[in-house]
Design a protein around this motif. Sequence first.
Motif: not given
Length: 111
Positions: A21, A25-29, A78, A80-81
Amino acid sequence: MQIRKVLIGITASILITGCAEFPGVHKIDIPQGNVVTQEMVNQLKPGMTRNQVRFVMGTPLITDTFSPDRWDYIYSMKLGGEARTQEGVSLYFDGDQLSRISGDYRPVAAQ
């Protein structure tokens, strides 16, 4: 032979760091389940038929096989992170009519 070991080492390190990680860095919903809003629950009234409730709330995510007079609407998100949040509403029927509501949302009378 020496070059082969170096190439294997480089390839392995690239693959391992690809799974790490990294900041930025983009994390999706990740939404799951039935979206339930306070406005939807405010429309529910005791005595409504199952079809009327389904029109307002949509098809329930869970219909209990052992208790067909209970419908559960569960929604989780949820972002992103972040940690996952979950909300739910359970509707109980007496025959074909809505008898009571429990869960995270309660009907609020219009003012």
